[in-house]
Write a protein that holds these residues in place. Structure first.
Motif, PDB file in Angstrom:
ATOM      1  N   GLY B   3       0.839  -1.181   0.000  1.00  0.00           N
ATOM      2  CA  GLY B   3       0.000   0.000   0.000  1.00  0.00           C
ATOM      3  C   GLY B   3       0.879   1.238   0.000  1.00  0.00           C
ATOM      4  N   VAL B   4       0.310   2.334   0.433  1.00  0.00           N
ATOM      5  CA  VAL B   4       1.049   3.585   0.518  1.00  0.00           C
ATOM      6  C   VAL B   4       2.010   3.511   1.715  1.00  0.00           C
ATOM      7  CG1 VAL B   4       0.877   6.083   0.783  1.00  0.00           C
ATOM      8  CG2 VAL B   4      -0.907   4.824  -0.465  1.00  0.00           C
ATOM      9  N   THR B   5       3.270   3.842   1.475  1.00  0.00           N
ATOM     10  CA  THR B   5       4.240   3.834   2.567  1.00  0.00           C
ATOM     11  C   THR B   5       4.792   5.236   2.765  1.00  0.00           C
ATOM     12  OG1 THR B   5       6.053   3.224   1.095  1.00  0.00           O
ATOM     13  CG2 THR B   5       4.873   1.431   2.161  1.00  0.00           C
ATOM     14  N   GLN B   6       5.119   5.560   4.017  1.00  0.00           N
ATOM     15  CA  GLN B   6       5.656   6.868   4.351  1.00  0.00           C
ATOM     16  C   GLN B   6       6.848   6.696   5.289  1.00  0.00           C
ATOM     17  OE1 GLN B   6       1.355   8.818   5.071  1.00  0.00           O
ATOM     18  NE2 GLN B   6       3.035  10.303   5.170  1.00  0.00           N
ATOM     19  N   SER B   7       7.789   7.623   5.158  1.00  0.00           N
ATOM     20  CA  SER B   7       8.921   7.615   6.075  1.00  0.00           C
ATOM     21  C   SER B   7       9.381   9.042   6.347  1.00  0.00           C
ATOM     22  CB  SER B   7      10.087   6.810   5.474  1.00  0.00           C
ATOM     23  OG  SER B   7      10.550   7.421   4.274  1.00  0.00           O
ATOM     24  N   PRO B   8       9.916   9.320   7.540  1.00  0.00           N
ATOM     25  CA  PRO B   8       9.950   8.390   8.678  1.00  0.00           C
ATOM     26  C   PRO B   8       8.575   8.306   9.348  1.00  0.00           C
ATOM     27  CG  PRO B   8      10.801  10.517   9.338  1.00  0.00           C
ATOM     28  CD  PRO B   8      10.479  10.639   7.868  1.00  0.00           C
ATOM     29  N   THR B   9       8.442   7.465  10.359  1.00  0.00           N
ATOM     30  CA  THR B   9       7.166   7.372  11.063  1.00  0.00           C
ATOM     31  C   THR B   9       7.028   8.500  12.082  1.00  0.00           C
ATOM     32  OG1 THR B   9       8.160   5.855  12.636  1.00  0.00           O
ATOM     33  CG2 THR B   9       6.969   4.886  10.790  1.00  0.00           C
ATOM     34  N   HIS B  10       8.135   8.854  12.715  1.00  0.00           N
ATOM     35  CA  HIS B  10       8.136   9.936  13.704  1.00  0.00           C
ATOM     36  C   HIS B  10       9.360  10.811  13.478  1.00  0.00           C
ATOM     37  CE1 HIS B  10       5.665   6.854  15.674  1.00  0.00           C
ATOM     38  NE2 HIS B  10       5.090   7.846  16.297  1.00  0.00           N
ATOM     39  N   LEU B  11       9.207  12.088  13.842  1.00  0.00           N
ATOM     40  CA  LEU B  11      10.302  13.035  13.640  1.00  0.00           C
ATOM     41  C   LEU B  11      10.191  14.150  14.671  1.00  0.00           C
ATOM     42  CD1 LEU B  11      12.536  13.145  11.524  1.00  0.00           C
ATOM     43  CD2 LEU B  11      11.011  14.434  10.059  1.00  0.00           C
ATOM     44  N   ILE B  12      11.307  14.507  15.271  1.00  0.00           N
ATOM     45  CA  ILE B  12      11.330  15.650  16.192  1.00  0.00           C
ATOM     46  C   ILE B  12      12.313  16.680  15.650  1.00  0.00           C
ATOM     47  CG2 ILE B  12      11.810  16.441  18.541  1.00  0.00           C
ATOM     48  CD1 ILE B  12      11.155  13.639  19.534  1.00  0.00           C
ATOM     49  N   LYS B  13      11.839  17.912  15.517  1.00  0.00           N
ATOM     50  CA  LYS B  13      12.664  19.007  15.004  1.00  0.00           C
ATOM     51  C   LYS B  13      12.504  20.204  15.933  1.00  0.00           C
ATOM     52  CE  LYS B  13      14.241  17.395  11.019  1.00  0.00           C
ATOM     53  NZ  LYS B  13      15.690  17.374  10.672  1.00  0.00           N
ATOM     54  N   THR B  14      13.377  21.188  15.769  1.00  0.00           N
ATOM     55  CA  THR B  14      13.237  22.432  16.520  1.00  0.00           C
ATOM     56  C   THR B  14      12.817  23.559  15.576  1.00  0.00           C
ATOM     57  OG1 THR B  14      15.589  22.876  16.260  1.00  0.00           O
ATOM     58  CG2 THR B  14      14.903  21.774  18.287  1.00  0.00           C
ATOM     59  N   ARG B  15      12.269  24.598  16.166  1.00  0.00           N
ATOM     60  CA  ARG B  15      11.813  25.747  15.375  1.00  0.00           C
ATOM     61  C   ARG B  15      12.910  26.256  14.458  1.00  0.00           C
ATOM     62  NH1 ARG B  15       9.612  29.919  19.658  1.00  0.00           N
ATOM     63  NH2 ARG B  15      11.314  28.948  20.803  1.00  0.00           N
ATOM     64  N   GLY B  16      12.528  26.612  13.238  1.00  0.00           N
ATOM     65  CA  GLY B  16      13.475  27.159  12.289  1.00  0.00           C
ATOM     66  C   GLY B  16      14.140  26.118  11.402  1.00  0.00           C
ATOM     67  N   ALA B  80      11.699  26.478   7.689  1.00  0.00           N
ATOM     68  CA  ALA B  80      11.467  27.419   8.790  1.00  0.00           C
ATOM     69  C   ALA B  80      10.337  26.940   9.688  1.00  0.00           C
ATOM     70  CB  ALA B  80      11.163  28.807   8.227  1.00  0.00           C
ATOM     71  N   LEU B  81      10.496  25.758  10.237  1.00  0.00           N
ATOM     72  CA  LEU B  81       9.441  25.123  11.026  1.00  0.00           C
ATOM     73  C   LEU B  81       8.956  25.994  12.173  1.00  0.00           C
ATOM     74  CD1 LEU B  81      10.835  21.476  11.139  1.00  0.00           C
ATOM     75  CD2 LEU B  81       8.635  22.176  10.169  1.00  0.00           C
ATOM     76  N   LEU B  82       7.639  25.962  12.370  1.00  0.00           N
ATOM     77  CA  LEU B  82       6.995  26.648  13.479  1.00  0.00           C
ATOM     78  C   LEU B  82       6.392  25.599  14.415  1.00  0.00           C
ATOM     79  CD1 LEU B  82       5.010  29.315  11.417  1.00  0.00           C
ATOM     80  CD2 LEU B  82       7.237  29.605  12.522  1.00  0.00           C
ATOM     81  N   LEU B  83       6.141  26.013  15.665  1.00  0.00           N
ATOM     82  CA  LEU B  83       5.531  25.081  16.611  1.00  0.00           C
ATOM     83  C   LEU B  83       4.208  24.539  16.066  1.00  0.00           C
ATOM     84  CD1 LEU B  83       6.113  26.911  20.026  1.00  0.00           C
ATOM     85  CD2 LEU B  83       7.484  25.091  18.994  1.00  0.00           C
ATOM     86  N   GLY B  84       3.471  25.391  15.370  1.00  0.00           N
ATOM     87  CA  GLY B  84       2.167  25.018  14.830  1.00  0.00           C
ATOM     88  C   GLY B  84       2.217  24.017  13.695  1.00  0.00           C
ATOM     89  N   ASP B  85       3.428  23.718  13.219  1.00  0.00           N
ATOM     90  CA  ASP B  85       3.559  22.696  12.171  1.00  0.00           C
ATOM     91  C   ASP B  85       3.523  21.291  12.746  1.00  0.00           C
ATOM     92  OD1 ASP B  85       6.000  24.753  10.429  1.00  0.00           O
ATOM     93  OD2 ASP B  85       3.808  24.675  10.209  1.00  0.00           O
ATOM     94  N   SER B  86       3.538  21.170  14.058  1.00  0.00           N
ATOM     95  CA  SER B  86       3.443  19.857  14.697  1.00  0.00           C
ATOM     96  C   SER B  86       2.106  19.224  14.336  1.00  0.00           C
ATOM     97  CB  SER B  86       3.550  19.999  16.218  1.00  0.00           C
ATOM     98  OG  SER B  86       4.803  20.477  16.597  1.00  0.00           O
TER      99      SER B  86
END
Lengths: 112, 114
Positions: B3-16, B80-86
């Protein structure tokens, strides 16, 4: 503003009870799909309804598309704990290309 | 048939920071759509790719961009990640047109921005 409104937002019932989830809009859709999503997973398609007034049955689940193709309902008979999940409706509009609009979801919890 | 596959399953980044998410569509599907789903909400359409081009776009800023490769796989980039992109980022593939077009979703990538 959500194009499709689902109600109720949350539903907690006992095993064996019946329930109905509603998906309403002031807009006409070419078709409407229902999905179930479990935590940490993507939505899984349950059914697609296309014709106004169409009724489809999937075991204990009954789906209906409104005559005007603006609304839909999902009825579950004798709910079981395995029915627990987030139920999403998605309406399809045909422009140059198809576009799907999702409702905000109904979170169902069926207690044993 | 995968089926449809996605990667990664989880990711943690910081703002910016910047992030790239990947999706492989269901076999035989040529159209890939990306959605953002906040906790307890319905998916919000980001954009759709077909024949390696962005075919339609939802109401998301230019920080969200994507790409589709000749084998129909796709990437979603967020700068330029923002907190709201979580959120949970979902990829869906589909084929054909018309009222019976069906989308098949991957399991999603859970992105947490700190």
């Amino acid at each position: 503003t959500q194009l499709l409104e689902q109600s109720p937002q949350f539903l907690s019932i006992q095993e064996g009870e019946n329930l109905t989830v509603y998906c309403n809009s002031s807009s006409v859709f070419s078709s409407l799909q229902w999905y179930r999503q479990e935590p940490g997973e993507g939505p899984v398609l349950l059914v697609t309804v296309v014709t106004g007034g169409e009724v489809k049955k999937l075991k204990r689940l009954t789906f209906q598309f409104g005559d005007a193709r603006k609304d839909s309902s999902l009825h579950i008979t004798a709910a079981q704990p395995g029915d627990t999940g987030l139920y999403l409706c998605a309406g399809l509009k045909e422009y140059n290309f198809n576009k799907f609009y999702f409702g905000s979801g109904t979170k169902l919890n069926v207690k044993p | 048939d995968a089926g449809v596959t996605q990667s990664p399953t989880h990711l943690i980044k910081t703002r910016g920071q910047q992030v790239t998410l990947r999706c492989s569509p269901k076999s035989g599907h040529d159209t890939v759509s990306w959605y953002q789903q906040a906790l307890g909400q319905g998916p919000q359409f980001i954009f759709q790719y077909y024949e390696e081009e962005e075919r339609q776009r939802g109401n998301f800023p230019d920080r969200f961009s994507g790409h589709q490769f000749p084998n129909y796989s796709s990437e979603l980039n967020v700068n330029a990640l923002l907190l709201g992109d979580s959120a949970l980022y979902l990829c869906a593939s589909s084929s054909g047109t018309g009222v019976r077009e069906t989308q098949y979703f991957g399991p999603g990538t859970r992105l947490l921005v700190l």
